[in-house]
Design an enzyme around this catalytic site. Structure first.
Site, PDB file in Angstrom:
ATOM      1  N   GLU A  83     -25.137 -37.586  -0.990  1.00 33.62           N
ATOM      2  CA  GLU A  83     -25.407 -37.186   0.389  1.00 33.62           C
ATOM      3  C   GLU A  83     -26.011 -38.304   1.239  1.00 33.62           C
ATOM      4  OE1 GLU A  83     -24.601 -34.469   2.022  1.00 33.62           O
ATOM      5  OE2 GLU A  83     -23.664 -33.508   0.305  1.00 33.62           O
TER       6      GLU A  83
ATOM      7  N   SER B 117       5.572  13.635  -4.300  1.00 31.83           N
ATOM      8  CA  SER B 117       6.080  14.413  -3.167  1.00 31.83           C
ATOM      9  C   SER B 117       5.313  14.183  -1.875  1.00 31.83           C
ATOM     10  CB  SER B 117       6.055  15.902  -3.503  1.00 31.83           C
ATOM     11  OG  SER B 117       7.104  16.213  -4.391  1.00 31.83           O
TER      12      SER B 117
END
Length: 674
Positions: free
Chosen positions: A76, A345
């Protein structure tokens, strides 16, 4: 060179301003313990949850492994201990890139600058924010030692998966303390702050390992480690853990909201965890609680492994008002409301909608008997064949399979597919006659959406999860409005709704709902192939809900019909969810008329008719010829004049041809739907 000199002059002015302004800002601005989490609220702005975990566990620098401290500095800000908080060389390089692109594309930030941003500033990338960042950076360097700044940074930086700070990250990913991290684990974690979502080792271990290699190579270049240490770290087997987030309310729904941010934004999780967003959703928290209670209560006495789903949608605007993806989020995060299963169904209303819109009426008559179609397909009826005629309204109410397949054969499977897709089914549908009985898989959400046009005068709505997203300042980041489209005529929707009302009344497959629900509703049961899946999809004028019940292991059978298990869950949910809402019936459109018809021949009921049923018709299509009696059927004789018998019911030669099917296809098509 000129641009470099200009940049250095600007930096000097900022630093002079910063140092002469004094350090009052540090006293005036208190660093927050953790970034502000986002709120997810329902449509009425009731809080559902805050998107946050137990994210931060502060530790002293000596409680962090030296390898971790070295790794974060190496990747970093390798000049961290040399500069005064601002790395002029790094900042100049970044500034040139930004000037060239006329926007902030590279930060060149030091660890101190990142800390200043995390503590005091938002995520915006502007020149003004950068000046503030430099000011706070100088104040931090004037107030704290380098080790104190590094300690603050390691306690606040975001490592992904909700973990702020190295101690939380170590416990989240490796179930250990930060002081016990190995070199390999330290290098992997040090690589995360650059892009926590992308490099998350729980979802992208390959990418995380590649980033770990970059960190270790940098540490080697800086003589922080030896070649041997590098190789040993790379060879270490690392198995990071994925911890499931637990949301007390609407967990399956909340997970979909989080997924939206993960997919839409590269830093979506960081936004949720730290930006203080307010996400207004379509959910109704009271309805959600009713849905969760109905599912758990309906299944808890059956089997511990039996699962279910319920999703409810407002048919007028598409708002998802409730979503239950399973019985226990902590046990399983699999969202069954979005998973595909055969609906049985429950799929038939799309067929009957297509039929009514194609010229059939609720009184059109078909004969129930076994028929074998080209390709060898013979649909079965759950309770056996009736060997008698039925009008379509009654055939749908009792869920007669033989008549449904005859109807599908007459219309053609492609017509059924066209209507189902138009109404809201998005899954792939196979063009077989068995589609009429629900042989293709769909999701409960699709079914709820696709029943919507029947409840909403033929208008389809797109399902909505999110209504609006605002940031901590009230700025609108996203906003979604209802999307409506007319897909069927309102008269057709009303007629089919009336037919589906019969299914929840005495004589229908879900007759028990008449004793549970105290308002006008319509719906359809569904049960598939030896009771593997059980469904009920139904609606009132203001709410459509779809209920699925089944095992995750599809080889296991529920052993109960949609009528027996899914319909009661639906009924209990609807009754509680709409408690206090005005009781109203479906709006009758102009151009429809009601008539009583004989259930055996579909003719206009007369004084001689012993079995009649009320039905609605497009004006002008209602039967005009009176029925002269049906005594021969009541006496067991089906050979009366004009009525079909088993011998004269045939499939015409030009009927639709079923494609060649494999044994598995044929087995699938022997579906029993009721």
């Amino acid at each position: 060179m000129r641009s470099k000199r200009l940049l250095l002059l600007m930096l000097s002015l900022v630093i002079i301003f910063s140092t002469t302004a004094g350090c009052a800002a540090i006293g005036q601005t208190t660093p927050p313990d953790v970034p502000t989490p986002s709120k997810i609220v329902d449509a009425n702005n009731k809080l559902i949850t805050t998107v946050s975990q137990t994210n931060q566990i502060p530790v002293e620098l000596d409680q962090i492994a030296p390898e971790m401290r070295q790794a974060i500095v190496a990747i970093e800000d390798y000049r961290f201990y040399e500069h005064v908080g601002i790395d002029i060389r790094g900042l100049a390089r970044a500034a040139l890139i930004n000037l060239r692109n006329l926007s902030i594309v590279e930060g060149g930030s030091t660890i101190t600058q990142q800390l200043a941003k995390n503590l005091y500033l938002g995520p915006e990338r502007t020149i003004g924010r950068k000046v503030k960042e430099l000011y706070y950076t100088v104040q931090l360097e004037r107030t704290y030692t380098k080790d104190e700044i590094l300690n603050l940074y390691l306690n606040h930086v975001y490592f992904g998966q909700g973990a702020y700070g190295i101690e939380a990250a170590a416990q989240t990913y490796f179930n250990k303390h930060a002081k016990d991290l190995t070199l390999g684990e330290s290098a992997l974690l040090a690589g995360l702050p650059k892009a926590p979502s992308y490099y998350a080792p729980t979802t992208n271990l390959k990418g995380a390992k590649q980033r770990q290699r970059v960190v270790l190579n940098r540490m080697l270049e800086l003589n922080m480690i030896t070649q041997a240490q590098r190789e040993q770290a790379l060879s270490q087997t690392i198995e990071p853990e994925a911890k499931t987030e637990y949301f007390r309310q609407a967990p399956y729904f909340v997970a979909e909201i989080i997924k939206h941010f993960k997919n839409k934004y590269p830093n979506g999780m960081e936004m949720l965890y730290s930006s203080g967003l307010t996400i207004q959703t379509s959910l109704d928290l009271d309805m959600q609680k009713a849905a969760e209670g109905a599912v758990v209560q309906g299944l808890e006495q059956i089997n511990a492994d039996l699962e279910g789903a319920l999703v409810a949608v407002d048919p007028q605007n598409g708002y998802i008002k409730a979503m239950v993806g399973g019985t226990n989020w902590q046990k399983s995060q699999y969202n069954r409301a979005l998973a595909k299963s055969q609906p049985g169904s429950a799929f038939k209303p799309f067929l009957y909608t297509a039929a009514i819109d194609s010229g059939y009426t609720a009184a059109s008559t078909f004969f129930c008997k076994p028929i074998t179609y080209p390709g060898g397909y013979t649909p079965k009826d759950y309770q056996g064949f009736h060997y008698r005629p039925f009008v379509l309204k009654q055939a749908l109410a009792i869920s007669d399979n033989s008549i449904s397949v005859q109807l599908a054969n007459s219309l053609g499977p492609e017509t059924l597919i066209r209507y189902a897709k138009a109404m809201g089914i998005e899954s792939n549908l196979d063009p077989y006659l068995s589609l009429a009985l629900g042989a293709s898989e769909v999701t409960p959400l699709e079914m709820a959406v696709a029943f919507g046009p029947l409840a909403n005068a033929g208008i389809r709505t797109k399902p909505l999860y999110i209504l609006k997203v605002t940031d901590h300042s009230g700025n609108v980041l996203e906003e979604y409005k209802p999307q409506l489209s007319k897909v069927i005529d309102e008269k057709i929707a009303y007629i089919v709704t009336d037919m589906l009302k019969a299914a929840v009344q005495p004589g229908g497959t879900a007759a028990q709902l008449s004793g549970i629900v105290s308002r006008p509703v319509a719906g359809k049961t569904g049960t598939t192939d030896d009771t593997t899946n059980a469904w009920f999809v139904g609606y009132s004028p203001e709410l459509v809900a779809s209920v699925y019940v089944g095992y995750d292991d599809k080889s296991r059978k529920v052993g109960l019909t949609g009528s027996a298990i899914a319909a009661p869950i639906w009924g209990n949910f609807i009754e509680k969810a709409l408690q206090g809402h005005e009781v109203r019936d479906f709006n009758k459109p102009a151009g429809v008329v009601e008539s009583y018809v004989c259930t055996y021949d579909g003719l206009k009921a007369s004084a001689l008719t012993s079995s009649k049923i009320s039905a609605w018709f497009i004006e002008g299509t209602e039967p005009k010829i009176p029925c002269f009696g049906d005594f021969w059927f009541r006496n067991g004789n089906s050979e009366g004049t004009g009525y079909p018998t088993e011998e004269n019911v045939t499939v015409p030669d030009d009927s639709i041809q079923i494609p060649e099917q494999s044994p598995s296809d044929l087995e699938e098509n022997q579906i029993q739907a009721y």
